[in-house]
Design a protein around this motif. Sequence first.
Motif, short mmCIF file in Angstrom:
data_model
loop_
_atom_site.label_atom_id
_atom_site.label_comp_id
_atom_site.label_asym_id
_atom_site.label_seq_id
_atom_site.Cartn_x
_atom_site.Cartn_y
_atom_site.Cartn_z
N LYS A 211 0.83 -1.21 0.00
CA LYS A 211 0.00 0.00 0.00
C LYS A 211 0.87 1.26 0.00
N LEU A 212 1.97 1.22 0.75
CA LEU A 212 2.88 2.36 0.77
C LEU A 212 3.53 2.53 -0.60
N LYS A 213 3.82 1.42 -1.26
CA LYS A 213 4.39 1.48 -2.62
C LYS A 213 3.42 2.16 -3.57
N THR A 214 2.15 1.78 -3.50
CA THR A 214 1.14 2.38 -4.37
C THR A 214 1.01 3.88 -4.12
N LEU A 215 1.04 4.27 -2.84
CA LEU A 215 0.93 5.69 -2.50
C LEU A 215 2.14 6.47 -3.01
N SER A 216 3.34 5.92 -2.81
CA SER A 216 4.54 6.62 -3.26
C SER A 216 4.59 6.73 -4.78
N GLN A 217 4.17 5.68 -5.47
CA GLN A 217 4.13 5.74 -6.93
C GLN A 217 3.16 6.82 -7.41
N GLY A 218 1.99 6.87 -6.78
CA GLY A 218 1.01 7.87 -7.20
C GLY A 218 1.52 9.29 -7.00
N ILE A 219 2.16 9.54 -5.84
CA ILE A 219 2.69 10.88 -5.57
C ILE A 219 3.82 11.23 -6.53
N ALA A 220 4.72 10.27 -6.74
CA ALA A 220 5.87 10.53 -7.61
C ALA A 220 5.45 10.78 -9.05
N VAL A 221 4.58 9.92 -9.57
CA VAL A 221 4.12 10.09 -10.95
C VAL A 221 3.35 11.39 -11.09
N GLY A 222 2.52 11.71 -10.08
CA GLY A 222 1.79 12.96 -10.13
C GLY A 222 2.71 14.17 -10.17
N MET A 223 3.80 14.11 -9.42
CA MET A 223 4.76 15.22 -9.44
C MET A 223 5.47 15.32 -10.79
N TYR A 224 5.69 14.19 -11.44
CA TYR A 224 6.34 14.23 -12.76
C TYR A 224 5.38 14.71 -13.83
N ILE A 225 4.09 14.47 -13.65
CA ILE A 225 3.12 14.95 -14.64
C ILE A 225 3.08 16.48 -14.65
N LEU A 226 3.13 17.08 -13.48
CA LEU A 226 3.13 18.53 -13.39
C LEU A 226 4.46 19.10 -13.90
N ALA A 227 4.38 20.27 -14.49
CA ALA A 227 5.59 20.93 -14.99
C ALA A 227 6.26 21.68 -13.84
N TRP A 238 13.63 12.33 -5.79
CA TRP A 238 13.82 11.50 -4.61
C TRP A 238 12.55 10.73 -4.25
N VAL A 239 11.41 11.33 -4.47
CA VAL A 239 10.15 10.61 -4.22
C VAL A 239 10.04 9.42 -5.17
N MET A 240 10.41 9.62 -6.42
CA MET A 240 10.39 8.51 -7.37
C MET A 240 11.41 7.45 -6.99
N ALA A 241 12.57 7.87 -6.47
CA ALA A 241 13.57 6.89 -6.04
C ALA A 241 13.03 6.02 -4.91
N VAL A 242 12.31 6.62 -3.96
CA VAL A 242 11.68 5.86 -2.88
C VAL A 242 10.65 4.89 -3.45
N ALA A 243 9.87 5.38 -4.42
CA ALA A 243 8.84 4.52 -5.03
C ALA A 243 9.46 3.32 -5.73
N VAL A 244 10.57 3.53 -6.42
CA VAL A 244 11.23 2.42 -7.12
C VAL A 244 11.78 1.40 -6.13
N VAL A 245 12.39 1.89 -5.04
CA VAL A 245 12.92 0.98 -4.03
C VAL A 245 11.79 0.15 -3.41
N LEU A 246 10.69 0.80 -3.05
CA LEU A 246 9.55 0.08 -2.48
C LEU A 246 8.96 -0.90 -3.48
N THR A 247 8.99 -0.53 -4.75
CA THR A 247 8.48 -1.41 -5.79
C THR A 247 9.28 -2.70 -5.85
N VAL A 248 10.60 -2.58 -5.81
CA VAL A 248 11.46 -3.77 -5.88
C VAL A 248 11.36 -4.59 -4.60
#
Length: 278
Positions: A211-227, A238-248
């Motif tokens: 669940k934490l992985k899903t939350l971190s992915q959503g926040i990270a991708v959302g931040m990358y969508i915005l300019a 760094w948020v995306m880096a945390v999401a990738v680590v949790l994903t693995v």
Amino acid sequence: MTGVPASAAGGPSAAKGGPAAVSGAPSGAAPSAPSDAVSGTAAAVHAGAVPAVEVVSAAASEDGVDSGTKPARGKKIAAAAVNQASVWNIANLLTMLRLVLVPGFVALMLADGGYDPAWRSFAWAAFAVAMITDLFDGHLARTYNLVTDFGKIADPIADKAIMGAALICLSGLGDLPWWVTIVILGRELGITLLRFLVIRYGVIPASRGGKLKTLSQGIAVGMYILALTGWLATARFWVMAVAVVLTVVTGLDYVRQAIVLRRQGIAERQAALEETEA
């Protein structure tokens, strides 16, 4: 006619339902089961052992009639949900909304070359709505018994579709390295396939890490969508880096759980087979 019971003689007590009839006094013929039940209930009420209100309520409930007492609010909601557990329930409608948002999100994301801040903001809004509905549809389905076969299939598809569309668009526009997209999508598809492979032995439950992985992915991708620019652009890395680590990490944990679940299932089957042969 002395010595003949009142019930046999058809006297006043028997005719009017007096004490002799209520108390279940012996008669010449054995009473039927319903008569015994009515007589016993009436005697209990007459003696004061059972309140008359409870007797009426129980009888009404057994007949499928509302006794007039108001059930608890939660029970009323649950009963209504059970009656409405069809494909067109609120949980499935939210899932359908997420599926519809996928092509809309892609169109907004790639509008005007994919680099216009205004269109990217609209795309972020569509992505945010999809992620928020993802939090609610499963909860509603489980809480109010709205789980359907359609929801079981469509919900994970909608989840993977919106996240996959966002990652592919970001990588295609050069905002996110392709290896990040491959790692995240590869993990999601692999774990989904793994769940199907071990479903015969049991279900792998969702963990807090997942669940934490899903939350971190959503926040990270959302931040990358915005300019974003400046320190926010650095923060999203760094948020995306945390999401990738949790994903693995969570992916490896699911693999471990699947191996353990399979071994336990095989051991239980062998034990059951040995007991049968013995």
